[in-house]
Design an enzyme around this catalytic site. Structure first.
Site, PDB file in Angstrom:
ATOM      1  N   GLU A   1      12.174  -8.512  -4.587  1.00 48.56           N
ATOM      2  CA  GLU A   1      12.876  -8.132  -3.193  1.00 48.56           C
ATOM      3  C   GLU A   1      14.005  -8.051  -2.968  1.00 48.56           C
ATOM      4  OE1 GLU A   1      11.306  -7.859  -0.362  1.00 48.56           O
ATOM      5  OE2 GLU A   1       9.184  -7.849  -1.260  1.00 48.56           O
TER       6      GLU A   1
ATOM      7  N   GLY B   1       5.474  -3.058  -4.007  1.00 49.64           N
ATOM      8  CA  GLY B   1       5.607  -2.393  -2.654  1.00 49.64           C
ATOM      9  C   GLY B   1       7.470  -2.032  -2.576  1.00 49.64           C
TER      10      GLY B   1
ATOM     11  N   LYS C   1       5.404   3.965   6.430  1.00 48.54           N
ATOM     12  CA  LYS C   1       6.686   3.326   6.610  1.00 48.54           C
ATOM     13  C   LYS C   1       7.214   2.951   5.236  1.00 48.54           C
ATOM     14  CE  LYS C   1       5.848  -0.444   9.185  1.00 48.54           C
ATOM     15  NZ  LYS C   1       6.203  -1.392  10.026  1.00 48.54           N
TER      16      LYS C   1
ATOM     17  N   PHE D   1      -4.395  -2.714 -12.597  1.00 51.34           N
ATOM     18  CA  PHE D   1      -2.919  -3.020 -12.693  1.00 51.34           C
ATOM     19  C   PHE D   1      -2.830  -4.708 -11.879  1.00 51.34           C
ATOM     20  CE2 PHE D   1      -1.898   1.362 -12.285  1.00 51.34           C
ATOM     21  CZ  PHE D   1      -1.266   1.427 -13.368  1.00 51.34           C
TER      22      PHE D   1
END
Length: 530
Positions: free
Chosen positions: A227, A259, A296, A329
């Site tokens: 992050e 992500g 997004k 995964f």
């Protein structure tokens, strides 16, 4: 009232429409054969047609903000939300609230997209002045006329979210990964991929071997996927690598990772050559059910003026060309990362699906323990059902609202207080964990408002704890909670729009939460054995 008269004019007849309520007169010239056909109709049929036309004209005149066409030859575009008209037609838009009338004329070479317009703005004001004995009222009307052009274009968005048979995405016999990179001319035997460094360590050799078996040379850019690494500098690094590789304008590149990597890749794809295709291959449970589904992309931004770092403050709406999902995964993740992914899944269950919630209640802990691998303790179809439901709910919510024109979104549940929790300096909290703390806090607020009984709060708490999710944070205090509400007002354009559940699987958005209400909820939070 509309009066229609027929007037003889040499061999033709003119049908004139005169409306008492307007000063607009138009004339339509019709041939004698048309008049003959009209006269051949029974009188009651002609009367009915005239009545229908009068009613249609009257309905067209209604409404304070309207758009009208000078012909009835318009037809629906079938999905763009606009109307197609003959290129010679004018479109008139009236907005009484603003006092504007706009006349648009389609250009001959691009009649569906480009319009020349003339705009009239009528502004009226009234002033009252008192003299020695009387009041003098003055009315002023200012009319402003402008001209210009309007370009109208609807961007087509289409992308597939493909479920790959478990554990086969990197098998050379499965062509799906190669085919996702698009068609290339004969002899074009290279591809580019940005890969999470953890995935590169575990699967790097297998990824290279997959393309080598296809006769393809793979160029890779390895980036950290934590992050704290989701910054503009990472986007710059990837753009440098794409420049060095000389990626072609229509050549998709691969993004393989969690992500963070998918967000960085989406930003770079949007920026490079003003937009190139890219393929998402999510490798974490969180990315599979969340980051891979919508359009997004974003990175955190540190503002030099305020010295603050803002979560996802810089980003774009940019769709991938496709997403390839192989749940195998997930088995490379540790327990905490799998629990982290459950934070987003549980959020979806609370606002949209009691069925999904019950699956998590019953099988969540076992799936964490087995890392979603096939096993005898959980029915084979359960893991697939949980992932499928999560993705489908996300698509149902995001699909009609990709650009978030509607800001009251149930999928924002858990995303009001979590943003600031994640940005607390030195905080050891992952995205899904912060979302869950936020979600339970909102659950308590719902209870205090009388939306749900205490039994529901207890049930939600028990489910969260069973799958290893945190339900509170030492950083969640009065100041952070109220600041989160103020940030929500900024982010959601003037309203809090905070989703709260009214039952498991049902929710509403509210905009009237007060600091006092937050303090009461924080006190109730202390009653639970977090």
């Amino acid at each position: 009232m509309t009066i229609k008269t027929l007037t003889k004019r040499s061999s033709e007849l003119a049908l004139a429409s005169i409306r008492e309520e307007t000063d607009m007169n138009t004339a339509l010239t019709v041939s004698a054969s048309v008049l003959e056909a009209w006269n051949s109709l029974p009188s009651d049929v002609r009367s009915a047609l005239v009545t229908l036309e009068m009613r249609r004209n009257k309905e067209e005149d209604k409404g304070s903000s309207t758009a009208s066409f000078t012909s009835d030859t318009s037809e629906s575009d079938g999905g763009s939300g606009t109307e197609k008209t003959d290129r010679s037609l004018e479109v008139i838009e009236r907005d009484d609230a603003r006092g504007t009338t706009t006349v648009l004329k389609p250009l001959e070479r691009a009649p569906q997209n480009v319009f020349e317009f003339s705009k009239t703005l009528k502004q009226e004001s009234t002033t009252v002045e008192k003299t020695s004995a009387t009041l003098v009222t003055t009315k002023k009307t200012i009319i402003t006329r402008t001209r210009g052009w309007r370009n109208v274009f609807s961007l087509p968005i289409s992308y597939d979210v493909d479920i790959i048979p478990h554990g086969t995405i990197l098998e050379p016999t499965n062509p799906q990964l190669l085919e996702a990179t698009g068609s290339h001319p004969e002899g074009y035997n290279r591809r580019f991929a940005v890969i999470d460094e953890t995935i590169a360590r575990i699967y790097g050799d297998k990824i290279v071997a997959y393309f080598k078996a296809q006769g393809i040379e793979l160029t890779t850019c390895i980036l950290p996927g934590g992050e704290s690494d989701k910054r503009p500098e990472a986007v710059d690094r990837l753009l440098d690598e794409l420049c060095a590789y000389k990626l072609r304008r229509r050549e998709p590149f691969l993004a393989i990772g969690g992500g963070v990597i998918l967000d960085i890749a989406g930003m770079a794809a949007c920026l490079y050559r003003r937009g190139v295709p890219f393929v998402r291959v999510p490798t974490t449970l969180l990315a599979i059910v969340d980051a891979s589904v919508g359009v997004k992309n974003g990175v955190d931004y540190c503002c030099d003026l305020t010295n603050d770092t803002y979560k996802n403050r810089v980003g774009s709406f940019y769709a991938p060309s496709s997403c390839l999902l192989d749940s195998s995964f997930i088995q490379s993740q540790d327990e905490r990362n799998i629990c982290n992914g459950f934070g987003e899944i549980l959020k979806l269950a609370l606002v949209r699906s009691v069925d999904l919630f019950e699956l998590l209640e019953t099988h969540g802990k076992a799936l964490v323990d087995t890392r979603f691998a096939p096993n005898s303790s959980v029915p084979e179809e359960v893991a697939t059902r949980i992932i499928d439901l999560s993705i489908q709910i996300m698509l149902e919510e995001l699909g009609p609202n990709l650009w978030e024109h509607n800001l009251e979104r149930c999928v924002d549940y858990g995303h009001t207080f979590s943003k600031l929790l994640e940005m607390v300096p030195g905080a050891d909290i992952m995205h899904g964990e912060a979302v869950n703390v936020d979600g339970f806090f909102c659950c308590v607020i719902s209870f205090l408002r009388g939306y749900i009984p205490r039994e529901t709060v207890d049930r939600v708490f028990k489910c969260m704890k069973s799958i290893g999710l945190p339900t509170n944070s030492a950083d969640l205090d009065s100041e952070l909670a109220w600041q989160s509400c103020k940030d929500a007002v900024e982010h959601r354009h003037g309203e809090q729009r905070i989703p709260l559940i009214t039952d498991i699987g049902e929710s509403i958005c509210v905009s009237d939460i007060t600091p006092e209400e937050l303090d009461r909820a924080l006190e109730v939070m202390k009653e639970f054995p977090h």
